[in-house]
Design a protein around this motif. Structure first.
Motif, PDB file in Angstrom:
ATOM      1  N   ALA A 134       0.835  -1.205   0.000  1.00 21.62           N
ATOM      2  CA  ALA A 134       0.000   0.000   0.000  1.00 21.62           C
ATOM      3  C   ALA A 134       0.870   1.256   0.000  1.00 21.62           C
ATOM      4  CB  ALA A 134      -0.929  -0.005   1.214  1.00 21.62           C
ATOM      5  N   ILE A 135       1.906   1.270   0.825  1.00 17.88           N
ATOM      6  CA  ILE A 135       2.770   2.453   0.892  1.00 17.88           C
ATOM      7  C   ILE A 135       3.460   2.669  -0.452  1.00 17.88           C
ATOM      8  CG2 ILE A 135       4.863   3.392   1.942  1.00 17.88           C
ATOM      9  CD1 ILE A 135       3.902   1.958   4.568  1.00 17.88           C
ATOM     10  N   VAL A 156       2.550   1.645  -3.458  1.00 17.76           N
ATOM     11  CA  VAL A 156       1.594   2.074  -4.488  1.00 17.76           C
ATOM     12  C   VAL A 156       1.120   3.499  -4.208  1.00 17.76           C
ATOM     13  CG1 VAL A 156      -0.690   1.637  -5.461  1.00 17.76           C
ATOM     14  CG2 VAL A 156       0.883  -0.256  -5.076  1.00 17.76           C
ATOM     15  N   GLY A 157       0.915   3.823  -2.934  1.00 18.25           N
ATOM     16  CA  GLY A 157       0.486   5.171  -2.554  1.00 18.25           C
ATOM     17  C   GLY A 157       1.485   6.210  -3.031  1.00 18.25           C
ATOM     18  N   SER A 178      -2.616  -2.605  -3.313  1.00 15.84           N
ATOM     19  CA  SER A 178      -2.699  -1.444  -4.195  1.00 15.84           C
ATOM     20  C   SER A 178      -4.037  -0.728  -4.027  1.00 15.84           C
ATOM     21  CB  SER A 178      -2.485  -1.853  -5.653  1.00 15.84           C
ATOM     22  OG  SER A 178      -3.422  -2.804  -6.053  1.00 15.84           O
ATOM     23  N   GLY A 217      -3.341   1.302  -1.294  1.00 17.61           N
ATOM     24  CA  GLY A 217      -2.376   2.287  -1.764  1.00 17.61           C
ATOM     25  C   GLY A 217      -3.041   3.405  -2.546  1.00 17.61           C
TER      26      GLY A 217
END
Ligand SMILES: Nc1ncnc2c1ncn2[C@@H]1O[C@H](COP(=O)(O)OP(=O)(O)OP(=O)(O)O)[C@@H](O)[C@H]1O
Ligand SMILES: [Mg+2]
Lengths: 243, 413
Positions: B32-33, B35-36, B344, B347
Motif C-alpha cells: 500500500a505504501i 503504491v500510494g 494497491s 495504496g
C-alpha cells in the motif's frame, strides 16, 4: 454404532471383481545424500480383496508408512508393479495419480490431521470441494451427515484446531470418507490417542468397513487392536510377512 | 460458511491469507505504501505537466509562421589563397527590419485547408514607443484580427478592466504597463514607431497574461492600425496557428514548412527546455516506479516463500486428499495476486488522501492552489492492474515450489 451416510452417487470402481490393491515385487529406495540409496522395501507382494480390513504391524522404521504412501499413490515405487482397482499405476502421470487418489482413496494420518484455517465442516468438505471446484449445498449436507456419524455435530462450525486429538481424528475419518472411497489408508490413526479415543476411532473404521464394504489398511503398534482385525500383516525389514 | 460459486482456489487462498494475519497485514501495508507513493507522485507530476502545458498554450499559438530571417554573414570573405589565415572575420547581424510573409493570404488559405488545423490568425508585430506625459516605455505592438486571434489567446478572458472589441484607434495594454504609466481604461496613449509613424490610441482594456514581463511589454491593436504604424501596408509578420492535437504540432509544423516554404515553429520546439525537464522527470518517475515495483515483488515473494514453508503440511494433506498440483499452484498465485490487489487498493486510497491533503496545504503565497489536480481513474486502474500483476509474477516461484512439494515429505514435516 455410527450410521454412515449413503454414498453420493454410485461407487465409481467396480468393487468385487478383482483385488482392490495388488503389489508385486514392489521396491522402494530413498536417495539419501548425493549418491547413496537406501532400499526400504525389498520386493513386496501384497493383495487386498474388496471389503478387507487389514492391520499392518511392524517395528518402527520397518517401512509401514512407506508402504501406505505407495499404495496411496503419494509416492512412486522404485521397481515392481502396483495395481489399484485393476489399473496399473506405475506409468501414470501426477495428474492421473492425483485424480485416482482423490476419488478412490481416503487417508487418515497420525499427526497433523486437519487444516486449522478451516472449520470442522469445511475440512470434511475439502476433498469434495477440491474435486468439484465449487462448494454446493449437497456437499455441505454430506459433510454434515459424515460429521454427525462420527458424533461431532455440535462442533461442526468450530475451527478444527479447537478439538481434542481424539475428536480431530474422528473428523479426519469423516473427511477420508467424503468422496466415498473404495480404499481407506490409516497410518497409526490411534497412535497418540488415549485408550478410550483409540477404541472409538477403531470402531469407526470397523463401521465404515462393515457398512460400505470399504477396504481398510490400518497401521498400528497396538496388538489388542490388531487382534480385532480379520487379517494382519507384518512389515519387518522391508518385507511383508503374513500372520 | 462457504459462499456458493467461490472457486476452491479462492476459498483456500483467502483463508490462508486470513490465517497469516500479521504477515498478511505487514505485506499489505508495504504494498500500500509503495503504491500510494507511486500514485501520489505520478498525479503530481501529471498535474504539473498539464498545468504547464495549459498555461503555455493559453498564451501562445501551437504553431507560428515567421518570415525568413536574414542570416548573419561575414562582411569580408575569407581569403582562399593558401597561407593566408583570416584571424578575425567580422560578422554582423543584418539590420532588424520588420518583414512581411510573402503571399500570406495564400499561405493562410493553404494552412486553413489542412484537416488538423483549427485556427489561422495573421498578426503584424513590431516594437513601438509609448509615451504618456513624461513617461515612456518601449513595447511590442501586435496588430491582430480579434475574431481569429481570440480563438488562440482568449484576451477577453484575461481582461482585468474594460473590453476587448478593438476598433482602429483602440489599444489593449497589460496591467503592469498600465500601472507603470499610471493610465487606466479610457485614457489615451501616444505611440511612435521606428519608421516615423505615430498615433494616439485609446485604452479600451487592461489584461493580465499571467506573466509580469508579458504584462509590461505587450500591447494589442487592430491589424490595420499596426500595419500602418509599422509601415507594412497589407502585410503580416506572423501567422498564428492552432491545431486539434497539440502534441502533433511539431509534425504539422514540419508539414507546413514543407508545403508552403514558410518557416513554421511549433510550441514543442520553442518549449524544448520544458520538454527536456519533463522527460527527465518522467524518467526519474519511471525509475522510481520500477524500483518500488521490484521491492513490492520481492516483499510478496518472500512472504509467500515463508507461507509455503509454514503451510507445507497442509499442502501435503491437500495433495493426499486429491488436490492437484495445478490447484496448489493457483492457490499460491492467487495469494500473490490478492496481496498485490489488496495492497494497491489501499495504496490508491493512501495516494488519493495524500493528494487531497497536498492540494489543501501546499499552496501559493496568495493561498490559491499550486495547480489543479486531476484524479485520473486511469492512473488508479493501472496501479491496481500493475500491482496485481506484480503480485502474480512474484508468487510464481513460491507457488511452483508449493505445487512441486513431495506430499510424503511435506506430511512427514
Ligand atoms: N523421504 C525419505 N528419505 C529417506 N529415508 C526415508 C524417507 N522416508 C522414510 N525413510 C526411511 O525409511 C525407513 C522406513 O520408514 P517408514 O516411515 O516407512 O517406517 P515406519 O515403519 O512407518 O516407522 P514408524 O513405525 O516409526 O512410523 C526408515 O528408516 C526411514 O528413515
Ligand atoms: Mg510410520
Amino acid at each position: 454404532m455410527a450410521e454412515f451416510p449413503a454414498p453420493a452417487g454410485t461407487n465409481k470402481m467396480a468393487v468385487g471383481t478383482g483385488p482392490v490393491v495388488q503389489l508385486s515385487g514392489v521396491r522402494k529406495a530413498y536417495h539419501t545424500g548425493t549418491a547413496i540409496e537406501t532400499e526400504v522395501l525389498h520386493g513386496i507382494d501384497l493383495s487386498l480383496q474388496p471389503g478387507e480390513f487389514c492391520a499392518v504391524m511392524g517395528p518402527s522404521g520397518s517401512g509401514k508408512s512407506t508402504l501406505l504412501n505407495l499404495v496411496g499413490l503419494l509416492d512412486r515405487p522404485t521397481a515392481g508393479s502396483l495395481r489399484l482397482f485393476d489399473t496399473e499405476t506405475t506409468g501414470l502421470d501426477d495428474h492421473a495419480l492425483t485424480r485416482l487418489r482423490g476419488h478412490h482413496i481416503g487417508f487418515v494420518f497420525q499427526y497433523h490431521h486437519l487444516i486449522t484455517a478451516f472449520s470442522v465442516l469445511e475440512n470434511v468438505m475439502m476433498p469434495m470441494l477440491g474435486a468439484a471446484g465449487f462448494p454446493d449445498a449437497a456437499m455441505q449436507q454430506r459433510a454434515s451427515a459424515l460429521i454427525a456419524s462420527v458424533g461431532l455435530s455440535q462442533w461442526q462450525n468450530q475451527p478444527a484446531g479447537k478439538l481434542s486429538g481424539g475428536q480431530q481424528q474422528r473428523v479426519a475419518i469423516a473427511r477420508a470418507l467424503a468422496m466415498n472411497p473404495a480404499l481407506v489408508l490409516a497410518d497409526e490413526p490411534t497412535g497418540n490417542l488415549d485408550t478410550k479415543s483409540a477404541d472409538d476411532v477403531f470402531a469407526l473404521l470397523q463401521d465404515v468397513n462393515r457398512e460400505h464394504g470399504t477396504t481398510v489398511l490400518f497401521v498400528t503398534h497396538n496388538p489388542t487392536l490388531a487382534a480385532r482385525c480379520p487379517r494382519t500383516i507384518h512389515v519387518i525389514d522391508g518385507r511383508v510377512i503374513e500372520e | 460458511m462457504l459462499k456458493p460459486w467461490t472457486p476452491f482456489e479462492w476459498i483456500v487462498a483467502l483463508r490462508f491469507l486470513r490465517e497469516g494475519r500479521l504477515q498478511t497485514l505487514f505485506i499489505l501495508s508495504g504494498v500500500a505504501i509503495g503504491v500510494g507513493v507511486i500514485v501520489f507522485m505520478s498525479a503530481v507530476l501529471a498535474g504539473m505537466q498539464s498545468n504547464f502545458i495549459r498555461r503555455v498554450l493559453s498564451a501562445q499559438a501551437h504553431i507560428q509562421l515567421l518570415p525568413p530571417q536574414d542570416v548573419s554573414r561575414p562582411l569580408r570573405q575569407a581569403a582562399s589563397a593558401p597561407g593566408t589565415v583570416v584571424v578575425d572575420a567580422i560578422v554582423q547581424a543584418p539590420r532588424q527590419r520588420v518583414k512581411s510573409i510573402d503571399q500570406w493570404q495564400a499561405v493562410a488559405a493553404q494552412i486553413r485547408a489542412m484537416p488538423q488545423v483549427l485556427v489561422v490568425s495573421p498578426a503584424a508585430a513590431g516594437s513601438a514607443l509609448v509615451t504618456r506625459g513624461s513617461a515612456s516605455r518601449s513595447v511590442s505592438l501586435a496588430g491582430i484580427l480579434p475574431a481569429q486571434y481570440y480563438r488562440i489567446v482568449n484576451l477577453e478572458d484575461k481582461l482585468l478592466r474594460g473590453h476587448a472589441r478593438l476598433a482602429a484607434t483602440d489599444i489593449l495594454v497589460g496591467a503592469e504597463l498600465a500601472s507603470d504609466l499610471g493610465v487606466s481604461v479610457g485614457d489615451k496613449l501616444h505611440l511612435a514607431t521606428a519608421n516615423g509613424a505615430a498615433a494616439t490610441l485609446t485604452i479600451i482594456g487592461i489584461f493580465d497574461l499571467g506573466n509580469r514581463g508579458a504584462n509590461e511589454r505587450s500591447t494589442f491593436v487592430a491589424l490595420h492600425t499596426a500595419q500602418s504604424l509599422l509601415g507594412l501596408p497589407g502585410g503580416v509578420t506572423s501567422l498564428d496557428v492552432t491545431v486539434r492535437d497539440v502534441y502533433a504540432a511539431e509534425t504539422i509544423a514540419q508539414r507546413i514548412t514543407a508545403t508552403t516554404g514558410v518557416d513554421a515553429q511549433s510550441w514543442i520546439k520553442t518549449s524544448a527546455q520544458f520538454f527536456t525537464a519533463i522527460s527527465a522527470q518522467t524518467t526519474a518517475n519511471t525509475a522510481i516506479r520500477f524500483f518500488v515495483g521490484l521491492s513490492v515483488a520481492f516483499g510478496i515473494a518472500s512472504v509467500l516463500v515463508v507461507a509455503v514453508v509454514q503451510k507445507s503440511r497442509e499442502i501435503g494433506i491437500l495433495r493426499a486428499m486429491g488436490i492437484s498440483q495445478g490447484q496448489i499452484l493457483r492457490v499460491f498465485l492467487l495469494q500473490g495476486g490478492l496481496l498485490g490487489f489488496g495492497g494497491s487498493l489501499a495504496g490508491c486510497g493512501i495516494g488519493a488522501l495524500a493528494l487531497i491533503l497536498w492540494q489543501r496545504y501546499a499552496r501559493n503565497a496568495d493561498g490559491t492552489p499550486l495547480f489543479p489536480l486531476v484524479f485520473d481513474p486511469k492512473l488508479f486502474l493501472s496501479a491496481l492492474l500493475l500491482a496485481t500483476l506484480t503480485g502474480l509474477i512474484a508468487a510464481f516461484a513460491p507457488a511452483l515450489r508449493a505445487a512441486r512439494l513431495n506430499p510424503v515429505e511435506a506430511i512427514r514435516g
